[in-house]
Scaffold this motif. Sequence first.
Motif, short mmCIF file in Angstrom:
data_model
loop_
_atom_site.label_atom_id
_atom_site.label_comp_id
_atom_site.label_asym_id
_atom_site.label_seq_id
_atom_site.Cartn_x
_atom_site.Cartn_y
_atom_site.Cartn_z
N ASP A 106 0.88 -1.16 0.00
CA ASP A 106 0.00 0.00 0.00
C ASP A 106 0.92 1.21 0.00
O ASP A 106 1.45 1.62 1.04
N VAL A 107 1.14 1.78 -1.19
CA VAL A 107 2.20 2.78 -1.36
C VAL A 107 1.80 4.16 -0.86
O VAL A 107 2.66 5.02 -0.63
N LEU A 108 0.49 4.38 -0.70
CA LEU A 108 -0.02 5.64 -0.16
C LEU A 108 -1.21 5.28 0.72
O LEU A 108 -2.08 4.49 0.30
N THR A 109 -1.26 5.79 1.96
CA THR A 109 -2.31 5.41 2.90
C THR A 109 -2.87 6.65 3.59
O THR A 109 -2.37 7.76 3.41
N GLN A 110 -3.88 6.43 4.42
CA GLN A 110 -4.49 7.53 5.17
C GLN A 110 -3.48 8.20 6.10
O GLN A 110 -3.63 9.38 6.44
N SER A 111 -2.45 7.48 6.52
CA SER A 111 -1.45 8.03 7.43
C SER A 111 -0.26 8.65 6.69
O SER A 111 0.65 9.18 7.34
N SER A 112 -0.30 8.65 5.36
CA SER A 112 0.82 9.22 4.60
C SER A 112 0.90 10.73 4.77
O SER A 112 1.99 11.31 4.69
N SER B 176 -1.66 14.30 6.51
CA SER B 176 -2.91 14.72 7.16
C SER B 176 -4.02 14.98 6.15
O SER B 176 -5.20 14.82 6.46
N GLU B 177 -3.65 15.37 4.95
CA GLU B 177 -4.64 15.61 3.89
C GLU B 177 -5.38 14.34 3.49
O GLU B 177 -6.46 14.39 2.90
N LEU B 178 -4.78 13.18 3.81
CA LEU B 178 -5.32 11.90 3.38
C LEU B 178 -6.09 11.17 4.47
O LEU B 178 -6.62 10.08 4.24
N ALA B 179 -6.15 11.76 5.67
CA ALA B 179 -6.82 11.09 6.79
C ALA B 179 -8.28 10.78 6.45
O ALA B 179 -8.78 9.69 6.72
N VAL B 180 -8.96 11.78 5.86
CA VAL B 180 -10.31 11.57 5.30
C VAL B 180 -10.29 12.19 3.92
O VAL B 180 -10.15 13.41 3.78
N ALA B 181 -10.42 11.37 2.90
CA ALA B 181 -10.28 11.86 1.53
C ALA B 181 -10.88 10.87 0.55
O ALA B 181 -11.27 9.75 0.92
N ASN B 182 -10.97 11.29 -0.68
CA ASN B 182 -11.17 10.38 -1.80
C ASN B 182 -9.98 10.54 -2.73
O ASN B 182 -9.61 11.67 -3.09
N ILE B 183 -9.39 9.43 -3.10
CA ILE B 183 -8.29 9.42 -4.07
C ILE B 183 -8.72 8.50 -5.21
O ILE B 183 -9.04 7.33 -4.98
N LYS C 186 -8.05 14.12 -6.26
CA LYS C 186 -8.22 14.19 -4.81
C LYS C 186 -9.48 14.98 -4.44
O LYS C 186 -9.72 16.05 -5.00
N GLU C 187 -10.26 14.42 -3.52
CA GLU C 187 -11.44 15.10 -2.98
C GLU C 187 -11.42 15.03 -1.45
O GLU C 187 -10.62 14.31 -0.86
N ASN C 188 -12.33 15.78 -0.80
CA ASN C 188 -12.31 15.91 0.66
C ASN C 188 -12.91 14.73 1.41
O ASN C 188 -12.89 14.70 2.65
N GLY C 189 -13.47 13.76 0.69
CA GLY C 189 -14.02 12.57 1.34
C GLY C 189 -15.51 12.62 1.58
O GLY C 189 -16.11 11.62 1.96
N SER C 190 -16.12 13.79 1.33
CA SER C 190 -17.57 13.90 1.53
C SER C 190 -18.31 14.32 0.26
O SER C 190 -19.49 14.00 0.10
N ASP C 191 -17.65 15.05 -0.65
CA ASP C 191 -18.30 15.44 -1.90
C ASP C 191 -17.22 15.69 -2.96
O ASP C 191 -16.05 15.39 -2.74
N TYR C 192 -17.65 16.22 -4.10
CA TYR C 192 -16.72 16.40 -5.23
C TYR C 192 -16.45 17.88 -5.51
O TYR C 192 -16.23 18.28 -6.65
N ASP D 124 7.51 0.44 -6.17
CA ASP D 124 6.51 -0.09 -5.24
C ASP D 124 6.84 0.23 -3.78
O ASP D 124 6.36 -0.43 -2.86
N GLY D 125 7.70 1.26 -3.56
CA GLY D 125 7.98 1.72 -2.21
C GLY D 125 6.94 2.71 -1.73
O GLY D 125 5.97 3.02 -2.44
N ASP D 126 7.12 3.20 -0.52
CA ASP D 126 6.19 4.20 0.02
C ASP D 126 6.36 5.52 -0.74
O ASP D 126 7.48 5.99 -0.94
N TYR D 127 5.24 6.11 -1.12
CA TYR D 127 5.26 7.37 -1.86
C TYR D 127 5.10 8.54 -0.89
O TYR D 127 4.32 8.47 0.06
N THR D 128 5.83 9.62 -1.14
CA THR D 128 5.81 10.80 -0.30
C THR D 128 4.86 11.83 -0.90
O THR D 128 5.02 12.25 -2.05
N TRP D 129 3.88 12.23 -0.11
CA TRP D 129 2.84 13.17 -0.54
C TRP D 129 3.44 14.54 -0.83
O TRP D 129 4.21 15.07 -0.03
N GLN D 130 3.11 15.10 -1.98
CA GLN D 130 3.61 16.42 -2.37
C GLN D 130 2.55 17.51 -2.30
O GLN D 130 2.85 18.69 -2.47
N GLY D 131 1.30 17.11 -2.09
CA GLY D 131 0.22 18.09 -1.98
C GLY D 131 -0.81 17.96 -3.08
O GLY D 131 -0.66 17.18 -4.03
#
Length: 288
Positions: A60-66, A68-75, A95-101, A115-122
């Motif tokens: 899982d190369v990108l997760t909710q803990s990667s 803070s923007e991903l804690a609740v989101a849609n990817i 990327k969306e906020n997890g509740s709407d579009y 296939d390593g861990d990806y670093t979030w750039q924003g």
Amino acid sequence: TNATQFTDTTGAVVHAHGGGVIRVGSSYYWFGENRNADNTFKAVSVYRSTDLKTWEFRNDVLTQSSDSELAVANIERPKVIYNSTTGKFVMWMHKENGSDYTQARAAVAVSDTVDGDYTWQGSFRPPTGTTSRDMTLFKDDDGTAYQITSAAGNADLQIWRLNASYTGYDSLAANPWPGTFREAPALFKRGGVYFMLTSGNSGWSPNQQKYATATSITGPWTAMTEAGDATGYGSQTTFVLPVQGTSGTSYLYMGDRWGNSMGGTVNDSQYVWLPLTFPTNTTMNLPW
């Protein structure tokens, strides 16, 4: 077997929805969406194969803990390309906020290994401030990379040239079909001809797939022409994978039969993979 959930080498369901594939050496790496039960972002998962049939879960190369923007989101629709200048694997996604579009942003993450861990750039919108939802990436023969995205509230399908590091926008390369409401783009190149395969806007329900062609990525592009049956055989395009063999290159349509259209969730989705055929240099068929 088409219109099924694929399984990995452990027998677990492959969760790589809205995905894309990159080949590194002799292996194919398939990235895609892995969702929580409420359809929010859980991870971008990656699987590896040498034969496009047997898939091994890698990470899982990108997760909710990667981030803070991903804690609740849609990817959605994560795609990865390799930058040979920086030596980085670069992932773009919707990327969306997890509740709407309403956020309608593109987002970027990078890694030193495929296939390593990806670093979030924003996350961000294109320079014009337009929306960015369904998207794909394309790396041309000269190393120039592009993001193709549904923009202007999904009315337009825009082709954006990326900067040298592939981590941001450079300039708008083309906006060939304004006001036509196409999404789920897949761009590939065959014999010097660019093919853009897309779907219409009908939520999770499948619709008529259409394609257009050009001899330059900046255009002029043709109008959209129908491919496949009226519903893409119950699927929506996500990627076209060139498969280089010993006697030529084949092109594999990868589609999602969304679980949401069948009373389920994204993680209930099935896959439809079909070989594209080309009657002429600029025409394409999507046969069952």
